[in-house]
Design an enzyme around this catalytic site. Structure first.
Site, mmCIF file in Angstrom:
data_model
loop_
_atom_site.group_PDB
_atom_site.id
_atom_site.type_symbol
_atom_site.label_atom_id
_atom_site.label_comp_id
_atom_site.label_asym_id
_atom_site.label_seq_id
_atom_site.Cartn_x
_atom_site.Cartn_y
_atom_site.Cartn_z
ATOM 1 N N MET A 46 1.760 -4.390 -1.786
ATOM 2 C CA MET A 46 2.417 -5.372 -2.649
ATOM 3 C C MET A 46 3.922 -5.135 -2.810
ATOM 4 S SD MET A 46 1.276 -4.322 -6.525
ATOM 5 C CE MET A 46 2.653 -5.084 -7.355
ATOM 6 N N TYR A 47 4.420 -3.946 -2.458
ATOM 7 C CA TYR A 47 5.861 -3.684 -2.591
ATOM 8 C C TYR A 47 6.673 -4.440 -1.542
ATOM 9 C CZ TYR A 47 4.262 0.556 -5.147
ATOM 10 O OH TYR A 47 3.656 1.451 -5.985
#
Length: 111
Positions: A46-47
């Site tokens: 998700m980063y």
């Protein structure tokens, strides 16, 4: 740096977390950390910063075998097929081949 031994892997106890780091800021932080002796970089699907991490690793000159890159996958990608794709994509983006999943892990992020 002290290591934690688990499942046949000696993992540095201290690593650089890259949450909320993006682009040039992420790359500079990872390059600096590697220059200071860090050998464990932590990211997550998700980063979305794997490309910057890969660029920093490539620029560092640190041998791939000396580095540990840990990641987390999104909950929607935990099925065996999806997780393998997710891990392979992260490995490709950070130029972290070969990757070595811990026992029980079977994959990577769905594309």
């Amino acid at each position: 740096m002290e290591n934690l031994k688990t499942q046949g892997i000696a993992l540095p106890r201290l690593g650089l977390g890259t949450f909320r780091m993006q682009g040039d800021t992420c790359r500079a932080a990872v390059e600096s950390a590697l220059g200071l002796g860090y050998r464990h970089i932590d990211t997550a699907e998700m980063y979305g910063n794997e490309e910057a991490i890969g660029a920093a690793i490539a620029a560092s000159g640190v041998a791939r075998g000396d580095l540990h890159v840990t990641t987390k996958v999104w909950h929607e990608n935990l099925a065996p097929d999806a997780i393998r794709k997710a891990f392979e994509l992260v490995a490709e983006e950070v130029a972290a081949r070969p990757y070595r999943p811990l026992s029980g892990a079977t994959g990577r992020r769905a594309a």
